[in-house]
Design a protein around this motif. Structure first.
Motif, PDB file in Angstrom:
ATOM      1  N   THR A 344       0.834  -1.205   0.000  1.00 26.33           N
ATOM      2  CA  THR A 344       0.000   0.000   0.000  1.00 26.33           C
ATOM      3  C   THR A 344       0.868   1.254   0.000  1.00 26.33           C
ATOM      4  N   GLU A 345       1.898   1.276   0.853  1.00 25.77           N
ATOM      5  CA  GLU A 345       2.770   2.442   0.925  1.00 25.77           C
ATOM      6  C   GLU A 345       3.533   2.644  -0.377  1.00 25.77           C
ATOM      7  N   GLY A 346       3.976   1.548  -0.979  1.00 29.03           N
ATOM      8  CA  GLY A 346       4.688   1.648  -2.251  1.00 29.03           C
ATOM      9  C   GLY A 346       3.792   2.165  -3.361  1.00 29.03           C
ATOM     10  N   LEU A 347       2.544   1.732  -3.361  1.00 27.37           N
ATOM     11  CA  LEU A 347       1.611   2.184  -4.385  1.00 27.37           C
ATOM     12  C   LEU A 347       1.323   3.677  -4.237  1.00 27.37           C
ATOM     13  N   VAL A 348       1.146   4.130  -3.003  1.00 29.54           N
ATOM     14  CA  VAL A 348       0.912   5.558  -2.762  1.00 29.54           C
ATOM     15  C   VAL A 348       2.084   6.371  -3.300  1.00 29.54           C
ATOM     16  N   HIS A 349       3.291   5.888  -3.030  1.00 28.60           N
ATOM     17  CA  HIS A 349       4.486   6.585  -3.507  1.00 28.60           C
ATOM     18  C   HIS A 349       4.540   6.600  -5.036  1.00 28.60           C
ATOM     19  N   SER A 350       4.154   5.495  -5.662  1.00 34.88           N
ATOM     20  CA  SER A 350       4.238   5.383  -7.121  1.00 34.88           C
ATOM     21  C   SER A 350       3.283   6.319  -7.850  1.00 34.88           C
ATOM     22  N   VAL A 351       2.166   6.670  -7.215  1.00 35.31           N
ATOM     23  CA  VAL A 351       1.204   7.566  -7.857  1.00 35.31           C
ATOM     24  C   VAL A 351       1.414   9.027  -7.463  1.00 35.31           C
ATOM     25  N   GLY A 352       2.465   9.293  -6.692  1.00 32.51           N
ATOM     26  CA  GLY A 352       2.793  10.671  -6.343  1.00 32.51           C
ATOM     27  C   GLY A 352       2.061  11.220  -5.149  1.00 32.51           C
ATOM     28  N   GLY A 353       1.496  10.346  -4.333  1.00 30.36           N
ATOM     29  CA  GLY A 353       0.799  10.815  -3.144  1.00 30.36           C
ATOM     30  C   GLY A 353       1.735  11.511  -2.184  1.00 30.36           C
ATOM     31  N   SER A 354       1.381  12.712  -1.757  1.00 27.30           N
ATOM     32  CA  SER A 354       2.275  13.492  -0.899  1.00 27.30           C
ATOM     33  C   SER A 354       1.626  13.929   0.408  1.00 27.30           C
ATOM     34  N   ASN A 355       0.303  13.816   0.515  1.00 27.29           N
ATOM     35  CA  ASN A 355      -0.378  14.227   1.737  1.00 27.29           C
ATOM     36  C   ASN A 355      -0.082  13.274   2.886  1.00 27.29           C
ATOM     37  N   GLN A 356      -0.126  13.804   4.100  1.00 27.75           N
ATOM     38  CA  GLN A 356       0.021  12.972   5.289  1.00 27.75           C
ATOM     39  C   GLN A 356      -1.122  11.961   5.321  1.00 27.75           C
ATOM     40  N   PRO A 357      -0.822  10.661   5.439  1.00 24.92           N
ATOM     41  CA  PRO A 357      -1.907   9.674   5.449  1.00 24.92           C
ATOM     42  C   PRO A 357      -2.752   9.783   6.713  1.00 24.92           C
ATOM     43  N   LEU A 358      -3.978   9.309   6.617  1.00 26.74           N
ATOM     44  CA  LEU A 358      -4.896   9.305   7.749  1.00 26.74           C
ATOM     45  C   LEU A 358      -4.867   7.917   8.373  1.00 26.74           C
ATOM     46  N   ARG A 359      -4.418   7.828   9.629  1.00 28.10           N
ATOM     47  CA  ARG A 359      -4.296   6.537  10.307  1.00 28.10           C
ATOM     48  C   ARG A 359      -5.612   6.214  11.026  1.00 28.10           C
ATOM     49  N   VAL A 360      -6.363   5.250  10.476  1.00 23.79           N
ATOM     50  CA  VAL A 360      -7.649   4.874  11.050  1.00 23.79           C
ATOM     51  C   VAL A 360      -7.872   3.375  10.904  1.00 23.79           C
ATOM     52  N   TYR A 361      -8.723   2.836  11.764  1.00 20.50           N
ATOM     53  CA  TYR A 361      -9.055   1.415  11.706  1.00 20.50           C
ATOM     54  C   TYR A 361     -10.000   1.134  10.544  1.00 20.50           C
ATOM     55  N   VAL A 362     -10.186  -0.162  10.244  1.00 17.50           N
ATOM     56  CA  VAL A 362     -10.839  -0.598   9.011  1.00 17.50           C
ATOM     57  C   VAL A 362     -12.113   0.157   8.694  1.00 17.50           C
ATOM     58  N   MET A 363     -13.171  -0.017   9.491  1.00 20.50           N
ATOM     59  CA  MET A 363     -14.445   0.587   9.148  1.00 20.50           C
ATOM     60  C   MET A 363     -14.444   2.097   9.330  1.00 20.50           C
ATOM     61  N   MET A 364     -13.546   2.625  10.158  1.00 16.75           N
ATOM     62  CA  MET A 364     -13.414   4.070  10.291  1.00 16.75           C
ATOM     63  C   MET A 364     -12.956   4.673   8.974  1.00 16.75           C
TER      64      MET A 364
END
Length: 454
Positions: A344-364
């Motif tokens: 998941t982290e590698g894919l975010v990097h590959s598409v140029g994602g730069s925003n701080q990720p939101l750390r939340v549990y599954v259904m959240m």
């Protein structure tokens, strides 16, 4: 149990009113007390307001000047009434379950957690099953209610679980004593252990492609850490393999995006310093939607000494309008055991994602996307792990009705007709705020998958 829903001709519990948030929220007009229907206003600069108003037979003696004026100007415009009764009851059941968990969290937060099986989270999990089962059976008629959930009641009825069972029965009875606040008639006498076990044992459905059943998820996330921080209660109605309505109860969901970075203890302190009201609240909500409505709604959880009045200050929510992956906020999985973080982290990097990720549990994560706090959620399970239907049913329909998309990694709809699990799931789950983002993510998954080790 007495709210009569006019055109449905069925007795259901009472529901009352909701509050305020961001640009992704639309204020609703509070309907008449006790009605199971919403009265909504949507205004734009170029169009007259449209009005959806329903008044039950219970409330026909009451009318407001606003409603009378709208009747004269526009008449009644009916929203589809299918599943109105079920949604009414489901929201109330989740509200009561959240109340139960909040009460346990407030009173037992300092309790020793050395014994996982008797911890507040474990007591809450079993108690939620009992409360939701009781409300569904009492309000919808037992012969029409079937519930799928985790863990068999045999776990609770074992001889070595006596203390746990006693704690569950006590918790359930204390919660049921508050039922009138939610518009539900409380039992004439307190439940005993055998009655509590019987109620929980009703949660024995195995799902499938035909008929209707409810999918109940209790305290989503790792039990102890979830109970101290983020956790959800989820309830979805599935009919002939299709999700027709869903409710997410999120007792600790921050009502400001920047508060996601704070620990729950900080938010609890803020809530005590600045007590929430129905109009402004810091955390905790119920989010819900029904199939084909094209709308999802958020309402605050019931505050102490308040009565639940539908629609409880509900506001419409919608997904974010961002369609650029570089600007999108991605949900970052907190749970490590059943997720492929590196991919998941590698894919975010590959598409140029730069925003701080939101750390939340599954259904959240589903709540975050539906409310516009994030744009993308991906979950790629490790080999051998099967996704459970109660973890995804409610969130999927809420995002879809809020304007987003939820599919597997090939872009196919999730299949809730195969029993307890999402069988034949292609690699993982992808939820996005709109079709454009979704298409880009599916392409990125395909491009990155070959080099992954999942």
């Amino acid at each position: 149990m007495p709210l009569y829903c006019s055109s449905l001709g069925a007795n259901i519990p009472r529901i009352l009113g909701l509050g305020r948030r961001s640009e992704n929220y639309t204020l609703s007009h509070i309907t008449t007390a006790g009605s199971c229907f919403l009265s909504l206003h949507h205004k734009s600069p170029n169009t007259l307001p449209t009005h959806i108003a329903f008044v039950s037979k219970f409330d026909q003696s009451f009318s407001s000047p606003v409603m009378e004026e709208d009747r004269k100007m526009f008449g009644h415009v009916s929203e589809p009434e299918e599943y109105c009764k079920e949604l009414d009851v489901a929201v109330r059941a989740v509200q009561m379950a959240c109340f139960l968990c909040q009460k346990l969290q407030d009173t037992l937060v300092s309790m020793s957690r050395s014994n996982h099986h008797n911890s507040p989270a474990t007591v809450a999990g079993w108690s939620v099953k009992a409360i939701v089962s009781w409300i569904l059976f009492e309000c919808l008629g037992g012969e029409n209610v079937s519930i799928v959930t985790e863990e068999d009641v045999q776990t609770l009825s074992n001889t070595n679980a006596v203390k746990l069972l006693e704690a569950v029965v006590k918790t359930v009875n204390e919660c049921l004593a508050e039922a009138p606040r939610f518009g539900v008639e409380e039992p004439k006498s307190a439940l005993g252990t055998s009655e509590a076990l019987e109620i929980i044992s009703r949660c024995d459905s195995v799902g499938g492609p035909s008929g209707r059943f409810w999918a109940l998820g209790c305290l989503d996330g790792t039990m102890e850490s979830a109970f101290g921080d983020q956790y959800t209660i989820t309830l979805a109605l599935i009919e002939d393999g299709e999700v027709v309505l869903g409710v997410l109860g999120c007792p600790n969901y921050p009502m400001r995006k920047d508060w996601f970075s704070y620990h729950h203890s900080y938010l609890r302190m803020i809530s005590k310093l600045i007590p929430p009201t129905s109009e402004t609240w810091n955390k905790g909500c119920a989010i819900y939607a029904k199939r084909g409505s094209g709308k999802a709604w958020i309402q605050p959880l019931l505050h102490v000494n308040k009565k639940f009045v539908w629609p409880n200050h509900a506001k419409q929510v919608s997904v974010s309008s961002i369609d650029n992956l570089a600007l999108a906020t991605f949900c970052q999985p907190v749970e490590k055991a059943n997720s492929g973080h590196s991919f998941t982290e590698g894919l975010v990097h590959s598409v140029g994602g730069s925003n701080q990720p939101l750390r939340v549990y599954v259904m959240m994560k589903y709540a975050a996307i539906a409310c516009g706090d994030a744009e993308v959620f991906m979950k790629f399970a490790r080999a051998g792990y099967k996704e459970k239907i109660w973890d995804h049913a409610a969130g999927a329909i809420i995002i879809q009705e809020a304007g987003g998309m939820v599919t597997d990694a090939r872009g196919q709809p999730l299949d809730f007709s195969k029993g307890l699990y999402l069988e034949r799931l292609d690699r993982g789950i992808v939820a996005c705020a709109g079709a454009t983002l979704h298409e880009k993510i599916i392409d990125a998954v395909d491009a990155s998958w070959v080099s992954s080790c999942l």
